[in-house]
Write a protein that holds these residues in place. Structure first.
Motif, PDB file in Angstrom:
ATOM      1  N   GLY A  15      43.392  40.057  97.460  1.00  0.00           N
ATOM      2  CA  GLY A  15      43.677  38.786  97.245  1.00  0.00           C
ATOM      3  C   GLY A  15      42.829  37.858  98.232  1.00  0.00           C
ATOM      4  N   PHE A  16      42.654  36.678  97.606  1.00  0.00           N
ATOM      5  CA  PHE A  16      41.926  35.531  98.657  1.00  0.00           C
ATOM      6  C   PHE A  16      42.141  34.225  98.280  1.00  0.00           C
ATOM      7  CE2 PHE A  16      39.412  37.053  95.007  1.00  0.00           C
ATOM      8  CZ  PHE A  16      38.967  35.962  94.410  1.00  0.00           C
ATOM      9  N   ALA A  17      42.023  33.150  99.137  1.00  0.00           N
ATOM     10  CA  ALA A  17      42.187  31.906  98.894  1.00  0.00           C
ATOM     11  C   ALA A  17      40.866  30.982  98.471  1.00  0.00           C
ATOM     12  CB  ALA A  17      42.782  31.336 100.247  1.00  0.00           C
ATOM     13  N   VAL A  18      41.108  30.349  97.426  1.00  0.00           N
ATOM     14  CA  VAL A  18      40.161  29.276  97.004  1.00  0.00           C
ATOM     15  C   VAL A  18      40.667  27.820  96.977  1.00  0.00           C
ATOM     16  CG1 VAL A  18      38.309  28.657  95.248  1.00  0.00           C
ATOM     17  CG2 VAL A  18      38.926  31.156  95.792  1.00  0.00           C
ATOM     18  N   GLY A  19      40.571  26.996  98.288  1.00  0.00           N
ATOM     19  CA  GLY A  19      41.273  25.854  97.959  1.00  0.00           C
ATOM     20  C   GLY A  19      42.783  25.862  97.797  1.00  0.00           C
ATOM     21  N   ASP A  20      43.233  25.196  96.985  1.00  0.00           N
ATOM     22  CA  ASP A  20      44.609  25.310  96.782  1.00  0.00           C
ATOM     23  C   ASP A  20      45.214  26.541  96.305  1.00  0.00           C
ATOM     24  OD1 ASP A  20      44.915  22.470  97.765  1.00  0.00           O
ATOM     25  OD2 ASP A  20      45.001  21.633  95.552  1.00  0.00           O
ATOM     26  N   PHE A  21      44.376  27.357  95.509  1.00  0.00           N
ATOM     27  CA  PHE A  21      44.840  28.706  94.868  1.00  0.00           C
ATOM     28  C   PHE A  21      44.723  29.946  95.846  1.00  0.00           C
ATOM     29  CE2 PHE A  21      42.851  25.713  91.460  1.00  0.00           C
ATOM     30  CZ  PHE A  21      43.937  26.018  90.675  1.00  0.00           C
ATOM     31  N   ASP A  22      45.908  30.506  95.572  1.00  0.00           N
ATOM     32  CA  ASP A  22      45.892  32.024  96.152  1.00  0.00           C
ATOM     33  C   ASP A  22      45.434  32.804  94.773  1.00  0.00           C
ATOM     34  OD1 ASP A  22      46.551  31.649  98.632  1.00  0.00           O
ATOM     35  OD2 ASP A  22      48.654  31.378  98.159  1.00  0.00           O
ATOM     36  N   VAL A  23      44.378  33.482  94.943  1.00  0.00           N
ATOM     37  CA  VAL A  23      43.881  34.343  93.771  1.00  0.00           C
ATOM     38  C   VAL A  23      44.254  35.953  94.137  1.00  0.00           C
ATOM     39  CG1 VAL A  23      41.951  34.904  92.421  1.00  0.00           C
ATOM     40  CG2 VAL A  23      42.139  32.734  93.487  1.00  0.00           C
ATOM     41  N   THR A  24      44.779  36.621  93.144  1.00  0.00           N
ATOM     42  CA  THR A  24      44.917  37.925  93.175  1.00  0.00           C
ATOM     43  C   THR A  24      44.103  38.350  92.044  1.00  0.00           C
ATOM     44  OG1 THR A  24      47.313  37.605  93.622  1.00  0.00           O
ATOM     45  CG2 THR A  24      46.675  39.724  92.855  1.00  0.00           C
ATOM     46  N   SER A  25      43.234  39.507  92.647  1.00  0.00           N
ATOM     47  CA  SER A  25      42.413  40.553  91.887  1.00  0.00           C
ATOM     48  C   SER A  25      42.980  41.614  91.531  1.00  0.00           C
ATOM     49  CB  SER A  25      41.028  40.240  92.373  1.00  0.00           C
ATOM     50  OG  SER A  25      40.974  41.272  93.444  1.00  0.00           O
ATOM     51  N   PHE A  26      42.921  42.122  90.317  1.00  0.00           N
ATOM     52  CA  PHE A  26      43.380  43.583  89.945  1.00  0.00           C
ATOM     53  C   PHE A  26      42.403  44.286  89.055  1.00  0.00           C
ATOM     54  CE2 PHE A  26      45.306  41.951  85.905  1.00  0.00           C
ATOM     55  CZ  PHE A  26      45.417  40.725  86.240  1.00  0.00           C
ATOM     56  N   THR A  27      42.160  45.628  89.258  1.00  0.00           N
ATOM     57  CA  THR A  27      41.310  46.456  88.507  1.00  0.00           C
ATOM     58  C   THR A  27      41.702  46.467  86.927  1.00  0.00           C
ATOM     59  OG1 THR A  27      40.674  47.392  90.520  1.00  0.00           O
ATOM     60  CG2 THR A  27      40.135  48.426  88.456  1.00  0.00           C
ATOM     61  N   ILE A  28      40.771  46.356  86.224  1.00  0.00           N
ATOM     62  CA  ILE A  28      41.191  46.646  84.702  1.00  0.00           C
ATOM     63  C   ILE A  28      40.055  47.691  84.209  1.00  0.00           C
ATOM     64  CG2 ILE A  28      42.158  44.563  84.173  1.00  0.00           C
ATOM     65  CD1 ILE A  28      39.618  43.280  83.276  1.00  0.00           C
ATOM     66  N   PRO A  29      40.485  48.372  83.082  1.00  0.00           N
ATOM     67  CA  PRO A  29      39.635  49.518  82.587  1.00  0.00           C
ATOM     68  C   PRO A  29      38.700  48.869  81.488  1.00  0.00           C
ATOM     69  CG  PRO A  29      41.841  49.545  81.631  1.00  0.00           C
ATOM     70  CD  PRO A  29      41.773  48.394  82.513  1.00  0.00           C
ATOM     71  N   HIS A  30      37.385  48.779  81.756  1.00  0.00           N
ATOM     72  CA  HIS A  30      36.310  48.155  80.985  1.00  0.00           C
ATOM     73  C   HIS A  30      34.935  48.471  81.303  1.00  0.00           C
ATOM     74  CE1 HIS A  30      34.625  45.375  78.251  1.00  0.00           C
ATOM     75  NE2 HIS A  30      34.062  44.536  79.119  1.00  0.00           N
ATOM     76  N   ASP A  31      34.190  48.633  80.433  1.00  0.00           N
ATOM     77  CA  ASP A  31      32.731  49.512  80.774  1.00  0.00           C
ATOM     78  C   ASP A  31      32.104  48.256  81.542  1.00  0.00           C
ATOM     79  OD1 ASP A  31      32.251  47.698  78.743  1.00  0.00           O
ATOM     80  OD2 ASP A  31      31.306  49.292  77.574  1.00  0.00           O
ATOM     81  N   ALA A  32      32.263  47.934  82.709  1.00  0.00           N
ATOM     82  CA  ALA A  32      31.576  47.235  83.640  1.00  0.00           C
ATOM     83  C   ALA A  32      31.657  47.841  85.094  1.00  0.00           C
ATOM     84  CB  ALA A  32      32.223  45.736  83.704  1.00  0.00           C
ATOM     85  N   ALA A  33      30.929  47.338  85.981  1.00  0.00           N
ATOM     86  CA  ALA A  33      30.712  48.118  87.120  1.00  0.00           C
ATOM     87  C   ALA A  33      32.154  47.994  88.034  1.00  0.00           C
ATOM     88  CB  ALA A  33      29.588  47.351  88.085  1.00  0.00           C
ATOM     89  N   ASP A  34      32.575  46.828  87.958  1.00  0.00           N
ATOM     90  CA  ASP A  34      33.894  46.708  88.702  1.00  0.00           C
ATOM     91  C   ASP A  34      34.906  45.547  88.391  1.00  0.00           C
ATOM     92  OD1 ASP A  34      35.471  47.121  91.225  1.00  0.00           O
ATOM     93  OD2 ASP A  34      34.109  46.148  92.482  1.00  0.00           O
ATOM     94  N   THR A  74      40.962  39.445  80.192  1.00  0.00           N
ATOM     95  CA  THR A  74      40.292  39.613  78.646  1.00  0.00           C
ATOM     96  C   THR A  74      39.316  40.840  79.266  1.00  0.00           C
ATOM     97  OG1 THR A  74      38.538  38.278  79.480  1.00  0.00           O
ATOM     98  CG2 THR A  74      40.337  37.372  78.093  1.00  0.00           C
ATOM     99  N   ASP A  75      38.781  41.506  78.073  1.00  0.00           N
ATOM    100  CA  ASP A  75      38.011  42.809  78.378  1.00  0.00           C
ATOM    101  C   ASP A  75      38.633  43.741  79.293  1.00  0.00           C
ATOM    102  OD1 ASP A  75      36.561  40.194  78.497  1.00  0.00           O
ATOM    103  OD2 ASP A  75      34.829  41.224  78.197  1.00  0.00           O
ATOM    104  N   LEU A  76      39.338  44.530  78.438  1.00  0.00           N
ATOM    105  CA  LEU A  76      40.078  45.741  78.750  1.00  0.00           C
ATOM    106  C   LEU A  76      40.453  46.745  77.756  1.00  0.00           C
ATOM    107  CD1 LEU A  76      43.780  44.973  79.982  1.00  0.00           C
ATOM    108  CD2 LEU A  76      42.523  43.660  78.471  1.00  0.00           C
ATOM    109  N   GLY A  77      40.139  48.024  77.939  1.00  0.00           N
ATOM    110  CA  GLY A  77      40.371  48.982  77.108  1.00  0.00           C
ATOM    111  C   GLY A  77      41.732  49.217  76.827  1.00  0.00           C
ATOM    112  N   TYR A  78      42.664  49.198  77.807  1.00  0.00           N
ATOM    113  CA  TYR A  78      44.174  49.503  77.285  1.00  0.00           C
ATOM    114  C   TYR A  78      45.220  48.799  78.544  1.00  0.00           C
ATOM    115  CZ  TYR A  78      43.678  53.099  81.321  1.00  0.00           C
ATOM    116  OH  TYR A  78      43.678  53.755  82.444  1.00  0.00           O
ATOM    117  N   VAL A  79      46.210  48.782  78.364  1.00  0.00           N
ATOM    118  CA  VAL A  79      47.193  47.828  79.074  1.00  0.00           C
ATOM    119  C   VAL A  79      47.688  49.002  80.074  1.00  0.00           C
ATOM    120  CG1 VAL A  79      49.347  46.936  79.367  1.00  0.00           C
ATOM    121  CG2 VAL A  79      48.033  46.557  77.413  1.00  0.00           C
TER     122      VAL A  79
END
Ligand SMILES: [Zn+2]
Ligand SMILES: [Zn+2]
Length: 282
Positions: A130-149, A166-171
């Protein structure tokens, strides 16, 4: 027709936010969704971010102007992955005229961006952190897709949580976990399996789309709604709809059925390919 046209979006968004923006904490507009380009605008009154930049600088500027915003006021750009439909406008938008707009993207994604002449300000993050951008707390999470990361993103400001997946192969279980507590979810409903099977794509591309690192079908998105959608979600936007292998009416029919089965009060919005949405205010 389930989403409003570009011209109507202009009028309605102004009407919505003139009346409510001063009382709203967060406003969101899907500038475009689909394989021809993905970009969304999310803002508080002090922090304005783009999630993905898969439209030209000119087109993003035009669509921001339609909702009373502009490129010069952007605080940051968040990038989910390097595919062109999410990054084609990134170097030009990040370069800006007066000062560069910081770009937040995962370490793996950063290696695959061609910046051209631009000298961007980048803020790489570890996917899953996670990280902060101004007023937003942002959480990132890995998703399965044919991209690097690739990552999904949850943006939170003053208790309002907006998720982009968006852009994920399965849930994945991780996705189910991270979408809990969201107020608004932007989720992929990419293709109808039968249309994809008999459609115009070469077999190798069909295999890629159907794979566990490809895209979510309508059926899988509907199953997620039926089994996993958090009852707190007040607006569900289904997007990244294929123009060749899907139809917005099919997405709406399946998703409505899944929602009705749950007896949720969630509002369903279908993001038609390339069409700017209304402005959602929280
Ligand atoms: Zn995409
Ligand atoms: Zn992609």
């Amino acid at each position: 027709m389930f989403v409003i046209t570009y011209e109507k979006a202009k009028r309605r968004s102004f009407a919505c936010c003139r009346a409510r923006w001063s009382f709203s904490i967060v406003k969101i507009c899907i500038l475009a969704s689909g394989s021809a380009g993905n970009s969304a605008f999310v803002a508080t009154d002090r922090t304005r971010v783009l999630v993905d930049a898969g439209l030209s600088r000119r087109e993003v500027g035009k669509r921001l102007a339609a909702i009373g915003e502009d490129l010069a006021s952007l605080t940051a750009i968040l990038v989910t992955h390097e595919h062109a439909d999410h990054t084609i406008g990134l170097p030009a938008i990040a370069k800006a005229e007066k000062h560069p707009v910081p770009v937040y993207l995962s370490h793996g994604t950063l290696k695959y961006i061609d910046w051209g002449e631009a000298v961007p300000v980048v803020e790489p993050f570890q996917a899953g952190c996670g990280f902060a951008v101004g007023d937003f707390d942002v959480t990132s999470f890995t998703i399965p897709h044919d991209a690097a990361d690739p990552v999904g993103l949850m943006l939170s400001a003053q208790g309002v949580k907006i998720a982009f997946v968006t852009d994920l192969g399965y849930v994945t279980d991780s996705l189910r976990f991270h979408l809990r507590g969201a107020d608004m979810v932007v989720l992929e409903s990419n293709h109808d399996l039968e249309m994809l099977r008999v459609g115009p794509y070469p077999w190798s591309v069909k295999q890629r789309v159907m794979s566990r690192r490809g895209h979510l079908s309508n059926e899988v998105a509907a199953r997620f709604i039926r089994d996993d959608l958090d009852s707190r979600v007040s607006t569900l936007v289904l997007g990244h709809i294929s123009e060749h292998n899907n139809h917005p009416a099919m997405v709406h029919r399946l998703a409505s059925k899944a929602l009705n089965g749950r007896e949720l009060f969630t509002r369903l919005v279908i993001a038609e390919p390339g069409v700017q949405s209304e402005v959602f205010c929280y």
